[in-house]
Scaffold this active site. Structure first.
Site, PDB file in Angstrom:
ATOM      1  N   LYS A 149       0.863  -1.170   0.000  1.00 35.38           N
ATOM      2  CA  LYS A 149       0.000   0.000   0.000  1.00 35.38           C
ATOM      3  C   LYS A 149       0.903   1.224   0.000  1.00 35.38           C
ATOM      4  CE  LYS A 149      -4.157  -1.959   0.929  1.00 35.38           C
ATOM      5  NZ  LYS A 149      -5.432  -1.671   0.239  1.00 35.38           N
ATOM      6  N   LYS A 257     -13.582  -7.485  -5.333  1.00 35.28           N
ATOM      7  CA  LYS A 257     -13.962  -7.825  -3.969  1.00 35.28           C
ATOM      8  C   LYS A 257     -15.446  -8.191  -3.995  1.00 35.28           C
ATOM      9  CE  LYS A 257     -10.692  -4.711  -1.598  1.00 35.28           C
ATOM     10  NZ  LYS A 257     -10.002  -4.139  -2.771  1.00 35.28           N
TER      11      LYS A 257
END
Length: 352
Positions: A149, A257
């Site tokens: 990230k 997702k």
């Protein structure tokens, strides 16, 4: 059928940085569906501040599902169109109810314990030392694909971490993905991608914030580094709008997702559209407990995808379910001989 739902607070073992800031806990909603002597379980993987269904009437919709929708299953999926995480929980609970074992939803070599799902090692946002520590841990654990990230530190510091990592491990030895969570400014995003390109990264997720289709389209056409859409897919429910988005932006990858895009039905719709356009994909969790992670992993194992998946999140929590899911050898495995145990706070409701 009878439905009960439970709000549950998952506690992180250590704070994790995301585009939303630092997370110490994560709210989730669990479903228990009964019909006769059969029981099914599901999870509505809501993520506050990011899910399309983070709205004031969320529990109202759960209550509708419990009191009315449960007796009208033929209309439930359409009624939940704008509540993708509840779609996911409902779809999982129905499949669980109908299965010969409530936690074996998609039988495969994975659920037999003979095949693992390759996954990436997730590196949380944080201070430089914290990120370096995580990278070392993942490499020591045998991961050869890691996802960092980025966007929380100064770009120069992140660039330094990535360059040092690449100097130590070449692209054949270690695949590096980065996820900007929309942190780059569109005015200098291409410049940053050009700098990242020299590090031989696999891809970058969501370099600029969603809802900038013109700018994202230009970026995807000119990027030297493959771009994966993630947040860009959230809230796009209509088939025609999904096709239009992919045709206009033309990303190299999409990241799916199921809790964000409408369960397995919604996810498979995105996959069909992507495959028609030669766009590849991989699946990730939305930080669900092992109830949701188990469902996503079992489904993924049946989809014949060759890329490492983002499914290594089960060990993040101190109060997760004990389950047959285990990360080893840089893959997620299902150990059939291991059982399921709920956390103490859910012991009565989840008697597997």
């Amino acid at each position: 059928m009878e439905l009960q739902y439970f709000k549950y607070e998952l506690q992180f073992k250590r704070p994790g940085g995301t585009s939303r800031g630092v997370l110490f806990s994560k709210e989730t909603w669990l479903l228990q569906l009964r019909e006769g002597n059969k029981v099914g379980y599901g999870e509505c993987g809501l993520l506050r501040g990011l899910s399309a269904d983070d709205r004031p009437d969320y529990e109202d919709m759960l209550r509708w599902l419990q009191t009315e929708g449960v007796n009208r299953p033929e209309i439930v999926y359409a009624a939940l169109r704008e509540f993708p995480s509840i779609q996911m929980g409902w779809e999982t609970a129905i499949r669980s109810l109908q299965a010969s074992h409530p936690m074996v939803l998609f039988p495969s070599d994975f659920t037999e314990g003979t095949t693992g799902i390759p996954i990436n090692g997730l590196i949380w946002m944080g201070e430089k030392g914290f990120m370096k520590q995580q990278i070392k841990e993942k490499l020591d654990q045998g991961f050869r694909c890691i996802k960092l990230k980025i966007g929380a530190l100064h770009f120069e510091d992140e660039l330094e971490i990535l360059k040092n990592l690449r100097q130590e491990y070449d692209a054949q030895t270690l695949e590096i993905r980065v996820d900007a969570n929309g942190a780059f400014d569109s005015s200098n995003a291409l410049n940053k991608l050009n700098q990242l390109y020299g590090i031989k990264l696999h891809s970058i997720e969501q370099p600029i914030a969603k809802n900038q289709p013109d700018k994202m389209s230009v970026l995807c056409k000119n990027t030297p580094l493959p771009i994966a859409l993630d947040e860009e897919l959230i809230g796009v429910f209509d088939l025609a709008n999904q096709a239009e988005l992919l045709d206009y932006i033309q990303p190299q990858y999409i990241v799916l997702k199921p809790s964000f895009v409408g369960g397995f039905t919604g996810t498979e719709q995105w996959i069909r559209l992507a495959q028609e356009r030669n766009i590849d994909w991989w699946a990730t969790s939305a930080l669900e407990s092992d109830i949701g992670l188990n469902a996503i992993a079992q489904w993924t194992a049946t989809m014949n995808t060759h890329l490492p998946q983002g499914l290594g999140t089960g060990s993040l929590y101190t109060n997760n379910f004990e389950s047959p899911l285990e990360v080893k050898q840089a893959a997620l495995w299902y150990q059939p001989e291991a059982g399921w145990q709920p956390p103490l706070a859910l012991k009565e409701a989840f008697a597997f």
